[in-house]
Design an enzyme around this catalytic site. Structure first.
Site, PDB file in Angstrom:
ATOM      1  N   HIS A   1       0.180   0.965   2.724  1.00 18.93           N
ATOM      2  CA  HIS A   1      -0.519   2.256   2.780  1.00 18.93           C
ATOM      3  C   HIS A   1      -1.015   2.590   4.196  1.00 18.93           C
ATOM      4  CE1 HIS A   1      -4.305  -0.161   2.167  1.00 18.93           C
ATOM      5  NE2 HIS A   1      -4.804   0.791   2.941  1.00 18.93           N
TER       6      HIS A   1
ATOM      7  N   SER B   1      -8.014  -2.380   6.377  1.00 16.56           N
ATOM      8  CA  SER B   1      -6.768  -2.581   5.638  1.00 16.56           C
ATOM      9  C   SER B   1      -5.687  -3.151   6.548  1.00 16.56           C
ATOM     10  CB  SER B   1      -6.279  -1.254   5.051  1.00 16.56           C
ATOM     11  OG  SER B   1      -7.143  -0.797   4.050  1.00 16.56           O
TER      12      SER B   1
ATOM     13  N   ASP C   1       1.743  -3.832  -1.699  1.00 15.83           N
ATOM     14  CA  ASP C   1       1.099  -3.149  -0.581  1.00 15.83           C
ATOM     15  C   ASP C   1       1.201  -3.953   0.717  1.00 15.83           C
ATOM     16  OD1 ASP C   1      -0.147  -1.067   0.668  1.00 15.83           O
ATOM     17  OD2 ASP C   1      -2.181  -1.614   0.052  1.00 15.83           O
TER      18      ASP C   1
END
Length: 461
Positions: free
Chosen positions: A118, A222, A148
């Site tokens: 992402h 992230s 992910d």
């Protein structure tokens, strides 16, 4: 005088014990090979030591040099508006840049970097900045939208600092960990916490298996590193659980063993190779056990076995309870998935089952997952009934959609049948996977599809 001497001796002995424990726990010689794995011996147990006795400085110093800042630039076309153009000079039809940021971890000295899918999704340009402020253009090598994870590559003649993979299966609940990343564009930020839980599943399909921690993670973290007290990579920070979008006490990371397997698959095969056991069922609890009329409240209950799967060939039957995989205890589905997700087709696992009160162990050869993932679409071969229904003898079906960019078109795409890819007939999954594995994730692909309503549509993916 004797009491004073005795107290002095006890104090000296206590000090030596503390120093010995510190030496045992925190000394570490990092292997130098790329994609190296930490020694299997577990030095990270700190039973009986308070927070004041733990020193994170060495681990933090190792980790911050391997974590990079990732910038994702994408372009959108501003729609035309004649009224605004006439009165205010507003000009539509132009491209507007959008910038997103995140983190990544260098895993080889020649510039391979792992991050979250992402973080790099829909990127037109990717740039990474090292801890020494050097910036490089990055190329997207491959992604796994389900877990992910994404793999990037930068070209450089410099030998880059890189992270050593630790064994995420060895971590313990309650063990100290550090999260390293770039929250809110604040570079080289380190936060500390403990492992709160293992094999945590947050998705509806049950494939994910996260490490849960209480180390503070915020937007921008992230793709960053979760490391143990020796600075070894044990996870890739992925998400937080929050109503506000900021940290409120829970954060989640993809375990390093799963991450390592994904990136090795991308490097070798161009896509992720997933093995399947070939059983369907559910995890046990008091209510489920009462309904089934059994006493066990932990394990995975086998409700059915897939025909011609490794489980069927090994003799696993309906009613069996899976309690171990390769000596790893199985309490429920998340544990079962965590044990299988790091395996490939044709790997053999030892499955411990409980049948009619007796424990058995059977070797099971994992079969290939016939679902192929590409750019957030889950594809599978057509069944004979589906071919007959649509009066076709080829095509692959869009079984599921995992990428948010396709959600506005969910109803049109779900259960659609891809007939061709770049004007090549989509005969089956094998044909489609070969066609798409040669494509870069940023390449445009022309698709012809038959919707579930029987309409032919064409689009660019």
């Amino acid at each position: 005088m004797k009491k004073i001497s005795g107290l002095f001796f006890v104090a000296m002995l206590g000090g030596a014990t503390t120093l010995g424990a510190y030496k045992l726990i925190f000394d570490n010689d990092k292997p130098s090979s790329a994609l190296s794995v930490a020694p299997p011996i577990n030095f990270t147990r700190t039973v009986g030591l308070g927070p004041e006795a733990v020193d994170f400085t060495e681990a933090a110093d190792k980790a911050i040099h391997t974590v990079v800042h990732v910038k994702n630039v994408s372009y959108t076309t501003v729609p035309s508006n004649p009224m605004l153009e006439f009165f205010y000079g507003y000009r539509g039809g132009q491209q507007q840049a959008q910038v997103g940021t995140g983190s990544g971890v260098i895993i080889t000295e020649d510039g391979y970097i792992v991050t979250n899918n992402h973080v790099v999704q829909n990127a037109s340009e990717l740039e990474v900045t090292l801890n020494n402020n050097k910036s490089y253009k990055a190329k997207l090598v491959g992604t796994d939208s389900k877990m992910d994870i994404a793999l990037l590559k930068v070209e450089t003649s410099d030998k880059l600092p890189y992270a050593t993979f630790g064994n995420s299966d060895d971590i313990k609940v309650g063990e100290w960990v550090l999260a390293v990343g770039n929250p809110y564009n604040l570079t080289s930020t380190v936060t500390a916490g403990i492992v709160s839980a293992k094999a945590r599943n947050l998705s509806k399909d049950g494939i994910q298996s996260f490490i849960q921690t209480d180390a503070a993670v915020n937007p921008g973290n992230s793709g960053g590193a979760l490391v143990n007290t020796r600075g070894e990579l044990i996870g890739i920070n992925t998400m937080i659980s929050s109503m506000t979008g900021s940290y409120v006490g829970y954060s989640f990371a993809v375990p390093s063993n799963i991450t390592r397997k994904i990136i090795e698959d991308i490097m070798e095969f161009g896509n992720v190779q997933r093995g399947v056991l070939g059983v369907q069922g559910g995890e046990l609890n008091s209510a489920a056990s009462k309904e089934l009329g059994i006493n066990e409240t932990q394990g995975f209950y086998v409700n059915s076995v897939v025909k011609d799967s490794g489980a069927e060939k090994a003799g696993i039957k309906k009613g069996d309870i899976i309690i171990k995989i390769d000596e790893r205890p199985i309490s429920g589905f998340s544990d079962l998935n965590a044990a299988i997700v790091t395996k490939r087709p044709n790997d053999v696992v030892k499955v411990g089952i409980r049948r009619n009160g007796k424990d058995l162990t059977v070797p099971v050869k994992l079969s290939k997952n016939e679902i192929y993932s590409y750019s957030g679409l889950e594809l599978e071969d057509l069944s004979p009934a589906e071919k007959k229904r649509f009066n076709i003898d080829y095509g692959v079906k869009i079984k599921d959609i995992t990428d948010q960019q396709y959600m506005p078109y969910y109803e049109e795409l779900k259960d659609g049948i891809i007939l061709s890819v770049n004007n090549v007939k989509a005969k089956d999954i094998e044909t489609v996977s070969k066609l798409l594995s040669d494509k870069s994730p940023n390449d445009r692909v022309r698709v012809e599809m038959l919707t579930r309503n029987g309409q032919i549509v064409r689009f660019i993916m």
